[in-house]
Design a protein around this motif. Structure first.
Motif, PDB file in Angstrom:
ATOM      1  N   LEU A   1       0.757  -1.335   0.029  1.00  0.00           N
ATOM      2  CA  LEU A   1      -0.010   0.058  -0.152  1.00  0.00           C
ATOM      3  C   LEU A   1       0.977   1.309  -0.107  1.00  0.00           C
ATOM      4  CD1 LEU A   1      -2.603  -1.029   2.438  1.00  0.00           C
ATOM      5  CD2 LEU A   1      -2.719  -1.188   0.015  1.00  0.00           C
ATOM      6  N   GLY A   2       2.123   1.259  -0.049  1.00  0.00           N
ATOM      7  CA  GLY A   2       2.985   2.285   0.197  1.00  0.00           C
ATOM      8  C   GLY A   2       2.858   3.129   1.294  1.00  0.00           C
ATOM      9  N   VAL A   3       3.304   4.555   1.064  1.00  0.00           N
ATOM     10  CA  VAL A   3       3.216   5.326   2.216  1.00  0.00           C
ATOM     11  C   VAL A   3       2.047   6.575   2.045  1.00  0.00           C
ATOM     12  CG1 VAL A   3       5.498   5.084   2.797  1.00  0.00           C
ATOM     13  CG2 VAL A   3       4.872   6.724   1.062  1.00  0.00           C
ATOM     14  N   CYS A   4       1.705   7.280   2.893  1.00  0.00           N
ATOM     15  CA  CYS A   4       0.526   8.132   2.474  1.00  0.00           C
ATOM     16  C   CYS A   4       0.761   9.297   3.577  1.00  0.00           C
ATOM     17  CB  CYS A   4      -0.892   7.342   2.605  1.00  0.00           C
ATOM     18  SG  CYS A   4      -1.373   6.826   4.298  1.00  0.00           S
ATOM     19  N   SER A   5      -0.030  10.346   3.349  1.00  0.00           N
ATOM     20  CA  SER A   5       0.182  11.487   4.109  1.00  0.00           C
ATOM     21  C   SER A   5      -0.870  11.302   5.359  1.00  0.00           C
ATOM     22  CB  SER A   5      -0.102  12.687   3.096  1.00  0.00           C
ATOM     23  OG  SER A   5      -1.325  12.852   2.835  1.00  0.00           O
ATOM     24  N   ALA A   6      -0.545  12.228   6.339  1.00  0.00           N
ATOM     25  CA  ALA A   6      -1.233  12.195   7.537  1.00  0.00           C
ATOM     26  C   ALA A   6      -2.804  12.344   7.117  1.00  0.00           C
ATOM     27  CB  ALA A   6      -0.805  13.145   8.539  1.00  0.00           C
ATOM     28  N   PRO A   7      -3.245  13.420   6.161  1.00  0.00           N
ATOM     29  CA  PRO A   7      -4.434  13.582   5.778  1.00  0.00           C
ATOM     30  C   PRO A   7      -5.145  12.225   5.267  1.00  0.00           C
ATOM     31  CG  PRO A   7      -3.391  15.481   5.258  1.00  0.00           C
ATOM     32  CD  PRO A   7      -2.124  14.574   5.598  1.00  0.00           C
TER      33      PRO A   7
END
Length: 77
Positions: free
Chosen positions: A56-62
């Motif tokens: 799923l990779g990385v994602c931002s806090a929002p």
């Protein structure tokens, strides 16, 4: 191809997850399929039970907060 059914299963699951996330207004920056075994023609015991993995990779806090909100909303139905 070694593990082809498991890879196809993971591709279908990734696509279903991506579709559900898109419908909820969420897009992860990277979703791909990876295999936890070497890409060889060697067969070993237990390979049939291994599953390909959906990264799923990385994602931002929002995005993480939006994903959490959708999950919480879904669990309260």
């Amino acid at each position: 191809m070694v593990g082809a059914p498991k890879i196809q299963e993971a591709v279908e699951a990734r696509d279903a997850l991506a579709g559900a996330l898109t419908a909820a207004g969420i897009q992860l920056p990277a979703m791909d399929v990876r295999t936890p075994w070497p890409e060889t023609d060697d067969e070993d015991a237990g390979r049939a039970t291994r599953h390909a993995l959906i990264y799923l990779g990385v994602c931002s806090a929002p995005v993480a907060l939006a994903l959490a909100a959708v999950i919480v909303k879904g669990t309260t139905r």
